[in-house]
Design an enzyme around this catalytic site. Structure first.
Site, PDB file in Angstrom:
ATOM      1  CB  CYS A  27      -0.944   0.006   1.202  1.00 17.90           C
ATOM      2  SG  CYS A  27      -2.372  -1.085   1.012  1.00 17.90           S
ATOM      3  CG  ASN A  86       4.136 -17.622  -2.752  1.00 16.56           C
ATOM      4  OD1 ASN A  86       4.115 -18.777  -3.166  1.00 16.56           O
ATOM      5  ND2 ASN A  86       5.170 -16.817  -2.943  1.00 16.56           N
ATOM      6  N   GLY A 112       4.695 -19.686   2.166  1.00 18.95           N
ATOM      7  CA  GLY A 112       5.774 -18.745   2.486  1.00 18.95           C
ATOM      8  C   GLY A 112       5.451 -17.302   2.138  1.00 18.95           C
ATOM      9  CG  HIS A 168       2.414 -10.261  -4.016  1.00 17.68           C
ATOM     10  ND1 HIS A 168       2.060 -10.248  -2.678  1.00 17.68           N
ATOM     11  CD2 HIS A 168       3.447 -11.143  -4.115  1.00 17.68           C
ATOM     12  CE1 HIS A 168       2.850 -11.069  -2.005  1.00 17.68           C
ATOM     13  NE2 HIS A 168       3.685 -11.636  -2.853  1.00 17.68           N
ATOM     14  CG  HIS A 184       5.805 -13.542  -7.217  1.00 14.78           C
ATOM     15  ND1 HIS A 184       6.927 -12.999  -6.654  1.00 14.78           N
ATOM     16  CD2 HIS A 184       4.980 -13.855  -6.185  1.00 14.78           C
ATOM     17  CE1 HIS A 184       6.801 -12.988  -5.323  1.00 14.78           C
ATOM     18  NE2 HIS A 184       5.631 -13.500  -5.014  1.00 14.78           N
TER      19      HIS A 184
END
Ligand code: 5GP
Ligand code: ZN
Length: 115
Positions: free
Chosen positions: A7, A87, A93, A100, A102
């Site tokens: 944020c 994830n 992990g 998000h 990746h």
């Protein structure tokens, strides 16, 4: 969210190397890249993780994927391919509690778990 680093990246309190931005989505280079291409794509809206997703977020998450497609074209790695990973929670992990995606690429990606 006050204590969320992503944020803070969205509102500019923490700098990032931006790749793409619109009113809903931000993409920036991962600070600790795991591959030659490692971009994080996030909704600007704070959603902690996949388990927090609501039906009202369906359009937004769809938009994340079309944005990933745009970024792959824009950054020129569409043809060579890439991998998208999210994830979720303890066993994965997940470290940053702002959902998000990746984008990993720029090399042959090993350690394929599925497929
Ligand atoms: P996770 O393990 O939560 O799926 O991935 C979090 C990712 O965020 C990691 O790859 C980590 O390198 C990246 N990251 C953590 N803090 C920052 C930051 O302040 N800036 C950027 N650009 N990436 C970050
Ligand atoms: Zn957040």
């Amino acid at each position: 969210m006050d204590d969320c680093i992503f944020c803070k990246i969205v509102d500019g309190q923490i700098p990032s190397k931006k790749v793409y931005e619109d009113e809903d989505v931000l993409a920036f280079h991962d600070i600790n890249p795991a591959a030659p291409i490692h971009i994080l794509v996030i909704p600007k809206k704070h959603i902690a993780m996949l388990t927090e997703l609501k039906e009202e977020d369906e359009m937004l998450i769809g938009k994340i994927y079309t944005t990933i497609n745009k970024i792959a074209k824009q950054e020129g790695f569409e043809k060579q391919g890439y991998r998208v990973i999210t994830n979720c929670g303890k066993d994965s992990g997940q470290e940053v509690m702002h959902i998000h995606f990746h984008i990993l690429g720029g090399k042959i990606l090993g350690d394929k778990i599925v497929g």
